[in-house]
Structure formats: structure tokens, C-alpha cells
Design a protein around this motif. Structure first.
Motif, PDB file in Angstrom:
ATOM      1  N   ILE A  30       9.921  -8.123  -6.932  1.00 52.08           N
ATOM      2  CA  ILE A  30       9.524  -7.334  -5.772  1.00 52.08           C
ATOM      3  C   ILE A  30       9.471  -5.850  -6.126  1.00 52.08           C
ATOM      4  O   ILE A  30       8.543  -5.137  -5.727  1.00 52.08           O
ATOM      5  CB  ILE A  30      10.482  -7.599  -4.586  1.00 52.08           C
ATOM      6  CG1 ILE A  30      10.273  -9.025  -4.079  1.00 52.08           C
ATOM      7  CG2 ILE A  30      10.278  -6.584  -3.473  1.00 52.08           C
ATOM      8  CD1 ILE A  30      11.300  -9.482  -3.071  1.00 52.08           C
ATOM      9  N   ILE A  31      10.426  -5.371  -6.890  1.00 44.04           N
ATOM     10  CA  ILE A  31      10.418  -3.960  -7.309  1.00 44.04           C
ATOM     11  C   ILE A  31       9.157  -3.650  -8.113  1.00 44.04           C
ATOM     12  O   ILE A  31       8.485  -2.644  -7.873  1.00 44.04           O
ATOM     13  CB  ILE A  31      11.697  -3.617  -8.101  1.00 44.04           C
ATOM     14  CG1 ILE A  31      12.910  -3.630  -7.167  1.00 44.04           C
ATOM     15  CG2 ILE A  31      11.566  -2.275  -8.807  1.00 44.04           C
ATOM     16  CD1 ILE A  31      14.236  -3.518  -7.878  1.00 44.04           C
ATOM     17  N   PHE A  32       8.811  -4.504  -9.062  1.00 43.33           N
ATOM     18  CA  PHE A  32       7.615  -4.271  -9.868  1.00 43.33           C
ATOM     19  C   PHE A  32       6.341  -4.369  -9.040  1.00 43.33           C
ATOM     20  O   PHE A  32       5.388  -3.629  -9.254  1.00 43.33           O
ATOM     21  CB  PHE A  32       7.562  -5.231 -11.056  1.00 43.33           C
ATOM     22  CG  PHE A  32       8.509  -4.880 -12.158  1.00 43.33           C
ATOM     23  CD1 PHE A  32       8.491  -3.626 -12.738  1.00 43.33           C
ATOM     24  CD2 PHE A  32       9.428  -5.805 -12.611  1.00 43.33           C
ATOM     25  CE1 PHE A  32       9.370  -3.292 -13.754  1.00 43.33           C
ATOM     26  CE2 PHE A  32      10.315  -5.482 -13.632  1.00 43.33           C
ATOM     27  CZ  PHE A  32      10.281  -4.226 -14.195  1.00 43.33           C
ATOM     28  N   MET A  33       6.291  -5.290  -8.096  1.00 45.60           N
ATOM     29  CA  MET A  33       5.102  -5.427  -7.255  1.00 45.60           C
ATOM     30  C   MET A  33       4.914  -4.203  -6.354  1.00 45.60           C
ATOM     31  O   MET A  33       3.788  -3.818  -6.053  1.00 45.60           O
ATOM     32  CB  MET A  33       5.194  -6.696  -6.409  1.00 45.60           C
ATOM     33  CG  MET A  33       5.005  -7.963  -7.223  1.00 45.60           C
ATOM     34  SD  MET A  33       5.278  -9.470  -6.288  1.00 45.60           S
ATOM     35  CE  MET A  33       4.133  -9.307  -4.959  1.00 45.60           C
ATOM     36  N   VAL A  34       5.982  -3.590  -5.930  1.00 49.51           N
ATOM     37  CA  VAL A  34       5.888  -2.419  -5.064  1.00 49.51           C
ATOM     38  C   VAL A  34       5.542  -1.175  -5.872  1.00 49.51           C
ATOM     39  O   VAL A  34       4.742  -0.341  -5.445  1.00 49.51           O
ATOM     40  CB  VAL A  34       7.201  -2.225  -4.277  1.00 49.51           C
ATOM     41  CG1 VAL A  34       7.235  -0.891  -3.575  1.00 49.51           C
ATOM     42  CG2 VAL A  34       7.393  -3.355  -3.270  1.00 49.51           C
ATOM     43  N   THR A  35       6.107  -1.032  -7.059  1.00 47.23           N
ATOM     44  CA  THR A  35       5.892   0.196  -7.826  1.00 47.23           C
ATOM     45  C   THR A  35       4.612   0.184  -8.653  1.00 47.23           C
ATOM     46  O   THR A  35       4.101   1.259  -8.986  1.00 47.23           O
ATOM     47  CB  THR A  35       7.076   0.459  -8.773  1.00 47.23           C
ATOM     48  OG1 THR A  35       7.238  -0.661  -9.639  1.00 47.23           O
ATOM     49  CG2 THR A  35       8.347   0.727  -7.992  1.00 47.23           C
ATOM     50  N   ALA A  36       4.069  -0.965  -9.000  1.00 47.95           N
ATOM     51  CA  ALA A  36       2.875  -1.024  -9.851  1.00 47.95           C
ATOM     52  C   ALA A  36       1.671  -0.319  -9.231  1.00 47.95           C
ATOM     53  O   ALA A  36       0.965   0.426  -9.936  1.00 47.95           O
ATOM     54  CB  ALA A  36       2.546  -2.470 -10.197  1.00 47.95           C
ATOM     55  N   MET A  38       1.630   2.193  -7.355  1.00 48.40           N
ATOM     56  CA  MET A  38       1.896   3.626  -7.252  1.00 48.40           C
ATOM     57  C   MET A  38       1.662   4.356  -8.567  1.00 48.40           C
ATOM     58  O   MET A  38       1.502   5.569  -8.577  1.00 48.40           O
ATOM     59  CB  MET A  38       3.344   3.856  -6.804  1.00 48.40           C
ATOM     60  CG  MET A  38       3.625   3.398  -5.410  1.00 48.40           C
ATOM     61  SD  MET A  38       5.337   3.721  -5.031  1.00 48.40           S
ATOM     62  CE  MET A  38       5.548   2.666  -3.616  1.00 48.40           C
ATOM     63  N   ILE A  39       1.642   3.643  -9.669  1.00 45.20           N
ATOM     64  CA  ILE A  39       1.453   4.254 -10.982  1.00 45.20           C
ATOM     65  C   ILE A  39      -0.036   4.520 -11.170  1.00 45.20           C
ATOM     66  O   ILE A  39      -0.853   3.614 -11.088  1.00 45.20           O
ATOM     67  CB  ILE A  39       1.985   3.343 -12.098  1.00 45.20           C
ATOM     68  CG1 ILE A  39       3.479   3.114 -11.921  1.00 45.20           C
ATOM     69  CG2 ILE A  39       1.668   3.933 -13.463  1.00 45.20           C
ATOM     70  CD1 ILE A  39       4.047   2.090 -12.870  1.00 45.20           C
ATOM     71  N   THR A  40      -0.386   5.768 -11.418  1.00 45.11           N
ATOM     72  CA  THR A  40      -1.791   6.107 -11.632  1.00 45.11           C
ATOM     73  C   THR A  40      -2.076   6.138 -13.121  1.00 45.11           C
ATOM     74  O   THR A  40      -1.288   6.675 -13.904  1.00 45.11           O
ATOM     75  CB  THR A  40      -2.116   7.486 -11.017  1.00 45.11           C
ATOM     76  OG1 THR A  40      -1.269   8.453 -11.606  1.00 45.11           O
ATOM     77  CG2 THR A  40      -1.936   7.464  -9.516  1.00 45.11           C
ATOM     78  N   PRO A  41      -3.219   5.589 -13.533  1.00 44.41           N
ATOM     79  CA  PRO A  41      -3.552   5.663 -14.960  1.00 44.41           C
ATOM     80  C   PRO A  41      -3.890   7.102 -15.329  1.00 44.41           C
ATOM     81  O   PRO A  41      -4.338   7.891 -14.506  1.00 44.41           O
ATOM     82  CB  PRO A  41      -4.770   4.753 -15.091  1.00 44.41           C
ATOM     83  CG  PRO A  41      -5.341   4.669 -13.727  1.00 44.41           C
ATOM     84  CD  PRO A  41      -4.213   4.869 -12.770  1.00 44.41           C
TER      85      PRO A  41
END
Length: 142
Positions: A30-36, A38-41
Motif C-alpha cells: 500500500i505504501i508503494f502504491m500510494v507513493t509511486a 507522486m514520484i516524477t520522472p
């Protein structure tokens, strides 16, 4: 005899409780699904020019790969084509380039042609010192 009835046998437990591990993995998922999202390339800021030279539109030389060792060289300026072997390919392209050594060469092939035949044609052109070699493709949806 009574003492034996009240005693429990102490055996080693041969089962592992995996429920805590599953809980930890679900929390991490769940943490990875929420933060992914938000990360901009990273974005590359390319330099720009005011007076960019527009490349001249020269008609390329088209090399059509039919089979292994069976090639067709077509001059797009004059629409003349000639069938050549792999050994003759570089000499024929050099002859068509003539006074324009920077004239591009494009390689086209059917989907069913072996990849090795296309690589052999590219290798022959690169070994001859021909700089601008590309692959001709059809845009998707057409």
C-alpha cells in the motif's frame, strides 16, 4: 499415574505463523502504491537556438531486404532500382551517393524477413564508412 495425566507433552511446533508477514507485506504494498504516482520522472532541459538550420530535404537511398543476400537498391531521386548482392551493396550505395556522401540510406524489410538479414545489410554499409543509415518503418495505425 495421576502425575502422568496432568502433564502435557512438550513437542516442537513445526508450523510457522505467516499472518504477521502477510500483514507487513500488505502495508508495504500500500505504501508503494500510494507513493509511486507522486514520484516524477526526471525531465531533461535541452538547449535551444534562435537560428536553427532546417535540414535540407534530400531523397534517401532505399535498400530493401528481400531475403538473405537478396537486396534491392532504389534511388529515390530517379526512382531507379537495381538488384544487388550483399557483397555489392556498399559499392552500389557509394555510386548512388556520388558527390553527396552525407545522403542518407534507409533500410526497409518485411516483418517476416529474418533479423539477421537486416543486420548484415547494416553491417555492410557501416563497414564501408556510410554514416547516415536508418531503418524505414510504418507509423502505427496505418
Amino acid at each position: 499415574m495421576r502425575a502422568e495425566l496432568g502433564r502435557r507433552s512438550r513437542r516442537a511446533m513445526n508450523e510457522i505463523n505467516v499472518v504477521p508477514y502477510i500483514d507487513v507485506m500488505l502495508v508495504l504494498l500500500i505504501i508503494f502504491m500510494v507513493t509511486a504516482p507522486m514520484i516524477t520522472p526526471s525531465v531533461i532541459d535541452l538547449p535551444s537556438m534562435n537560428n536553427a538550420n532546417v535540414p535540407t530535404q534530400t531523397r534517401p537511398i532505399e535498400v530493401t531486404v528481400r531475403q538473405v543476400g537478396n537486396l534491392l537498391v532504389k534511388d529515390m531521386k530517379t526512382n531507379q532500382s537495381q538488384e544487388v548482392s550483399l557483397a555489392q551493396l556498399a559499392a552500389e550505395v557509394r555510386k548512388l551517393q556520388g558527390s553527396e556522401p552525407e545522403r542518407p540510406v534507409v533500410i526497409s524489410a518485411e516483418k517476416s524477413i529474418q533479423y539477421q538479414a537486416v543486420v548484415d545489410a547494416m553491417d555492410a554499409l557501416q563497414n564501408a564508412g556510410i554514416q547516415k543509415v536508418g531503418l524505414l518503418v510504418k507509423p502505427k495505425g496505418k
